[in-house]
Design a protein around this motif. Structure first.
Motif, short mmCIF file in Angstrom:
data_model
loop_
_atom_site.label_atom_id
_atom_site.label_comp_id
_atom_site.label_asym_id
_atom_site.label_seq_id
_atom_site.Cartn_x
_atom_site.Cartn_y
_atom_site.Cartn_z
N GLU A 568 -144.71 15.95 -30.00
CA GLU A 568 -143.17 16.81 -30.15
C GLU A 568 -143.96 18.03 -28.80
OE1 GLU A 568 -145.31 20.61 -33.41
OE2 GLU A 568 -146.59 19.27 -32.39
N LYS A 569 -145.02 17.81 -27.47
CA LYS A 569 -144.61 18.60 -26.77
C LYS A 569 -143.83 18.28 -25.90
CE LYS A 569 -148.23 18.44 -23.35
NZ LYS A 569 -149.43 18.36 -22.50
N ALA A 570 -142.88 16.65 -25.46
CA ALA A 570 -142.50 15.91 -24.38
C ALA A 570 -140.96 16.62 -24.50
CB ALA A 570 -142.39 14.53 -24.95
N LEU A 571 -140.67 16.04 -26.26
CA LEU A 571 -139.45 16.73 -27.17
C LEU A 571 -138.86 18.36 -26.83
CD1 LEU A 571 -139.63 14.26 -30.01
CD2 LEU A 571 -138.08 13.86 -28.48
N LYS A 572 -139.56 18.85 -26.76
CA LYS A 572 -139.39 20.04 -26.60
C LYS A 572 -139.45 20.59 -25.61
CE LYS A 572 -141.69 22.27 -30.76
NZ LYS A 572 -142.87 22.71 -30.94
N SER A 573 -139.79 19.61 -24.08
CA SER A 573 -139.66 20.45 -22.55
C SER A 573 -138.38 19.60 -22.51
CB SER A 573 -140.99 19.68 -21.62
OG SER A 573 -141.00 19.07 -20.52
N SER A 574 -137.88 20.47 -21.43
CA SER A 574 -136.61 20.31 -20.78
C SER A 574 -137.04 19.44 -19.70
CB SER A 574 -135.92 21.26 -20.69
OG SER A 574 -136.54 22.22 -19.23
N LEU A 575 -138.04 18.76 -19.37
CA LEU A 575 -138.39 18.84 -17.47
C LEU A 575 -138.82 16.96 -18.23
CD1 LEU A 575 -140.49 21.54 -16.30
CD2 LEU A 575 -138.16 20.56 -15.95
N HIS A 576 -139.20 16.77 -19.87
CA HIS A 576 -139.56 15.24 -19.83
C HIS A 576 -138.40 14.43 -20.05
CE1 HIS A 576 -141.42 12.30 -22.17
NE2 HIS A 576 -142.53 12.20 -21.54
N PRO A 577 -138.15 13.58 -19.83
CA PRO A 577 -136.28 12.77 -19.70
C PRO A 577 -135.97 12.54 -21.19
CG PRO A 577 -138.89 11.83 -18.48
CD PRO A 577 -139.00 12.89 -18.87
N LEU A 578 -137.81 12.68 -22.50
CA LEU A 578 -137.18 12.42 -23.82
C LEU A 578 -136.32 13.72 -24.62
CD1 LEU A 578 -140.49 10.66 -25.29
CD2 LEU A 578 -138.37 9.98 -25.12
N GLY A 579 -136.83 15.02 -23.57
CA GLY A 579 -136.28 16.46 -24.46
C GLY A 579 -135.37 16.26 -23.27
N LYS A 580 -135.25 15.78 -22.93
CA LYS A 580 -133.35 16.20 -21.90
C LYS A 580 -132.70 15.17 -22.89
CE LYS A 580 -135.15 16.46 -16.87
NZ LYS A 580 -135.61 15.55 -16.28
N LEU A 656 -139.59 15.29 -36.23
CA LEU A 656 -139.83 15.94 -35.14
C LEU A 656 -138.63 16.79 -34.17
CD1 LEU A 656 -142.79 14.40 -32.75
CD2 LEU A 656 -142.91 16.20 -33.94
N ILE A 657 -137.83 15.87 -34.82
CA ILE A 657 -136.44 16.70 -34.20
C ILE A 657 -135.72 16.94 -35.08
CG2 ILE A 657 -136.21 14.06 -32.62
CD1 ILE A 657 -134.20 13.20 -34.35
N LEU A 658 -136.00 16.73 -36.28
CA LEU A 658 -135.02 17.67 -37.70
C LEU A 658 -134.46 18.59 -37.21
CD1 LEU A 658 -133.54 16.43 -40.44
CD2 LEU A 658 -135.24 17.38 -41.65
N PRO A 659 -135.69 19.95 -36.73
CA PRO A 659 -135.80 21.10 -36.56
C PRO A 659 -134.04 21.33 -35.49
CG PRO A 659 -137.97 20.43 -36.31
CD PRO A 659 -137.17 19.37 -36.47
N CYS A 660 -133.69 20.85 -34.98
CA CYS A 660 -132.56 20.43 -33.38
C CYS A 660 -131.43 20.80 -34.43
CB CYS A 660 -132.70 19.63 -32.60
SG CYS A 660 -134.18 19.47 -31.30
N PHE A 661 -130.90 19.96 -35.96
CA PHE A 661 -129.78 19.27 -36.64
C PHE A 661 -130.10 19.95 -37.61
CE2 PHE A 661 -131.65 15.89 -33.51
CZ PHE A 661 -130.76 15.52 -32.64
N TYR A 662 -131.02 20.85 -37.27
CA TYR A 662 -131.19 21.03 -38.93
C TYR A 662 -130.31 22.21 -39.90
CZ TYR A 662 -133.59 22.36 -43.37
OH TYR A 662 -133.66 22.91 -44.76
#
Length: 835
Positions: A568-580, A656-662
């Motif tokens: 959850e923390k990684a996907l929200k961060s613009s510095l983590h590869p998964l977030g990117k 975790l990713i659904l809010p981005c596409f909801y």
């Protein structure tokens, strides 16, 4: 310097000397007109000073003899030493001046005119200390205090000492029996060879000292330094140089850091035609982050590339702002746009946006084109900048069609889906007029098959058969879903995944991570800041996003709960590869399905895509984890619960990713289920007219389950007792469905609603009561209708759209369990209310 200046002046027979001779005579005893001018000047300028120093040395020496041992004597002794050094320094400087003077006299006029600078001094000459150079067998080598000069015949080459590196470890390059030194300069490398090891050592020492003094901008005192001061010059330097020889940098001026004769570090390159490049260099080539300005010939504007470079070429993520108001954000390779990228035209005329795959600087592969003037969006395949292959066109009016394209032109027949739910299969023109053979299925079930023509002024004409047997159209046609066979989900957005794969395959090196930075940055100014961020010392709070820390942390969070909070923390961060990665996928999704792309015929495409994103993110997480464990020499743990990768992606990543596409996804669900939702809203409005008791009666709720104190009360008394209180806790609970996007949380709210209904009933019947479906359904309908009454008009979720979204995106492991049972009950409620 002064002496030479005066001599220069005497040569020109200046009137000034004649004028000042009388003044000079006062200084000079025994001065006659025959005395040479240089001797006269020497007597005036040097002798008094040297005599003065000699007197001090004499005086201090006498003083030293009579002083007793102690601190005063020590002071005097050290003062004598300094004066002796000064005396030898003056003597050496004069010797140097004499050597240099005799050199200018012995060299030809041509060389003297070009090389002779008043302050320049000769430090070594290959005629005195024999050494030869490998470049075209130079006749003579001269080491001055600021340049190294190689003379050959009538020409010479000079090298600024500030940009000369001396490498002694090159014996294998020199001829047998010779001792070599490699001399490195920005554009040339050559060898100096001596027959004697001692001669090589002297030249090496003198060269290094001269380079160091040139860089320091001052001479050593005494002339060749204190003992032990002979440190080598630094290999990293900062200097400006103009390239002369043919090549990429010809005529360019470079100002910046150097190492080993090559630009290395931060620097600026400027060409005469106005091009310039500011950024990082490595071993003489652009490498790392750089900003390059290229003037456009036709107008007074620039193309500005803010990009990552690899061995002199653009590679990795970059933002290019072209002088014609277009902006490209995406990946480059070998100086051309390659991989995933977004090209946008910001000018007022013909604004467009392309999001998709590039190959060799052209639109190639899967991509989405939005023409903002025409209000159209094309989703499909491209070849060499043209729409080519299968494509879907969505218009602002809600009409959409699927066709085959060939070099931007429509070919063959296609499917045209009209706003009123009628479907045309056949050939049609660009302005959506039916031509030739076709089949038109109306929303009411009538089907017209025949040949269509469109004559000017006579409208659409047809010759064919109209079938009015009114067999209701099946859902396959009314809610046709486009693009599923034509664009398999794994073939879409390959460019985004490829970049990530490359990052993992490289072992997650910091420089690849840096070039894979990207779409979380909106402007090129931010891109520059993010690069500075990557290279500066980061603060303690940012430490966890350095790549080695990320890999370290991955290993520590493998348990389900800690993994979820970590992701959850990684996907929200613009510095983590998964977030990117998630940010890039969000941009691609919005480019396809928001605005004009919000068309109900694209729902299945979008829903598939979101599930696939979850799967890929889980795969890449596994890849990172595998790498982290490999680096620690551990093996990845086997999956204990036997869940497949797809199930893990659905249960862990998807919520975790659904809010981005909801927002886009929910809009598509709403459009798809618009009809049912309209019927449902009407049903809710009708039910809201009933008072509570009448509604309970109408819905056939068993009377012994009504939450009433005493059934013998009159209707009016009873109503006052239960007004706004009947199943209130369950109603309020169900209204919370609107507050979350996660199917898991929605199901939990549904379960709590069910529990609230059950506990209310248990209170009424004064014992634990498990509701069978026959009792649950009418009670749930009561709660649903009352939950929506508060919001009339129109009711908020849960609608049909909401329930279908939960059903489609919930964790597959919930099937057959309590959640599945409750969701089925809720679905039945909706069907009843619609009817």
């Amino acid at each position: 310097v002064v002496v030479h200046g005066f001599e220069h002046a005497t040569k020109s027979k200046s009137e000034a000397w004649k004028h000042h001779k009388t003044v000079l005579k006062q200084f000079l005893t025994g001065f006659t007109s025959e005395t040479s001018m240089s001797l006269a000047l020497y007597t005036v300028l040097h002798k008094p000073l040297r005599d003065h120093i000699d007197q001090y040395i004499l005086l201090l020496t006498k003083m030293n003899e009579v002083l007793k041992e102690g601190s005063e004597k020590d002071v005097v002794t050290s003062a004598i030493k300094e004066y002796v050094k000064l005396e030898s320094f003056i003597r050496q400087v004069l010797d140097e001046a004499c050597f240099t003077k005799s050199l200018w006299e012995s060299l030809g006029c041509k060389f003297t005119d070009m090389l002779c600078v008043p302050e320049r001094r000769l430090l070594e000459d290959s005629k005195n200390l024999h050494i030869s150079a490998s470049t075209n067998r130079s006749d003579r080598i001269l080491l001055f205090d600021d340049v190294l000069v190689l003379i050959q015949g009538n020409s010479f080459q000079s090298f600024d000492l500030k940009l000369v590196w001396v490498d002694e470890n090159c014996s294998e390059k020199s001829a047998p029996g010779l001792y070599g030194l490699r001399i490195i300069t920005p554009e040339e490398t050559f060898f100096l060879s001596a027959k004697d090891l001692q001669i090589k050592a002297v030249w090496q020492w003198k060269l290094n000292q001269a380079v160091r003094q040139a860089l320091n901008g001052k001479r050593d005192f005494p002339l060749w330094g204190q003992t032990g001061e002979g440190s080598e010059p630094p290999s990293c330097r900062f200097f400006t140089y103009v390239f002369r020889l043919e090549g990429k940098f010809k005529s360019a001026s470079y100002e910046g850091e150097w190492h080993g004769g090559k630009p290395h570090g931060k620097g600026t390159l400027k060409w005469r035609d106005g091009r310039n490049h500011v950024g990082d260099f490595k071993e003489g080539l652009e490498h790392g982050f750089g900003i390059c300005l290229v003037p456009r010939r036709s107008q007074d504007r620039y193309d500005c590339y803010k990009c990552h470079w690899y061995e002199g070429k653009m590679r990795g993520y970059g933002i290019c702002e072209y002088g014609n108001d277009m902006v490209y954000k995406g990946y480059f390779k070998e100086n051309v746009r390659q991989g995933f990228g977004i090209l946008e035209n910001l000018s007022a005329e013909n604004p467009f946006k392309y999001t998709g795959q590039w190959e060799n600087d052209k639109k190639n592969g899967y991509g989405v084109w939005e023409d903002k003037d025409r209000g159209e969006r094309y989703i499909g395949t491209w070849l060499n900048d043209h729409k080519h292959g299968q494509g879907i066109v969505v218009t602002q009016s809600g009409v959409c069609y699927q066709r085959t394209f060939h070099a931007d032109k429509m070919v063959g027949s296609g499917i045209l889906l009209l706003e009123d739910d009628s479907v045309y299969e056949g050939n049609f023109t660009e302005d959506l007029t039916f031509v030739g053979k076709g089949k038109l299925s109306f929303a009411n079930g009538f089907v017209l098959e025949g040949t269509f023509t469109n004559k000017l002024g006579q409208g659409l004409q047809t010759h064919g058969i109209l079938n009015t047997s009114n067999e209701q159209l099946d859902d396959r046609i009314t809610k046709a879903q486009l693009g599923l066979e034509e664009f398999p989900v794994e073939k879409r957005w390959k460019g985004i995944y490829d970049q990530f794969l490359e990052f993992i395959h490289s072992g997650c090196k910091e420089e690849t991570e840096e070039s894979f930075t990207g779409f979380h940055i909106q402007t090129s100014k931010e891109l520059r800041k993010s690069q500075e961020y990557l290279f500066c010392q980061r603060g303690a709070e940012d430490v966890s996003w350095k790549i080695e820390d990320i890999l370290e942390e991955l290993v520590q969070h493998q348990g389900l709960e800690s993994l979820q909070s970590y992701l959850e923390k990684a996907l929200k961060s613009s510095l983590h590869p998964l977030g990117k990665l998630l940010k890039a996928l969000t941009i691609a999704f919005q480019a396809t399905y928001s605005g004009i792309g919000a068309n109900r015929h694209l729902l299945t495409m979008a829903q598939e895509e979101v599930k696939y994103y979850a799967k890929k993110i889980w795969e890449f997480y596994q890849g990172l984890l595998h790498l982290a464990l490999e680096q620690k020499g551990q093996l990845p743990a086997k999956c204990v619960d036997g869940e497949t990768s797809d199930q893990k992606a659905c249960s862990v990543v998807l919520p975790l990713i659904l809010p981005c596409f909801y927002p886009e996804l929910f809009m598509l669900y709403m459009l798809y289920h618009e009809r049912e939702d309209d019927l449902y809203c009407q049903g809710i409005v009708d039910l809201s007219l009933f008072p509570d008791i009448k509604l309970l009666e109408f819905l056939d709720v068993q009377k012994h389950l009504w939450p009433l104190k005493d059934l013998t009360l009159t209707t009016n008394q009873r109503r006052s007792l239960i007004k706004d209180k009947c199943f209130l806790s369950a109603t309020e609970c169900l209204q919370k469905l609107i507050t979350t996007v996660d199917p898991r949380e929605k199901l939990v709210i549904l379960q709590k609603t069910y529990e609230e209904i059950e506990s209310t009933v248990s209170r009424v019947v004064e014992k634990d009561y498990k509701l069978p479906m026959d009792d649950l359904l009418p009670l749930l309908m009561y709660v649903v209708s009352r939950a929506n009454c508060d919001f009339l008009p129109p009711p908020p979720p849960p609608h049909n759209a909401e329930i279908h979204l939960i059903r489609d995106l919930m964790d597959p492991t919930n099937q057959g369990g309590l959640y599945d049972f409750l969701l089925t009950a809720l679905e039945s409620c909706y069907e009843h209310i619609q009817r």
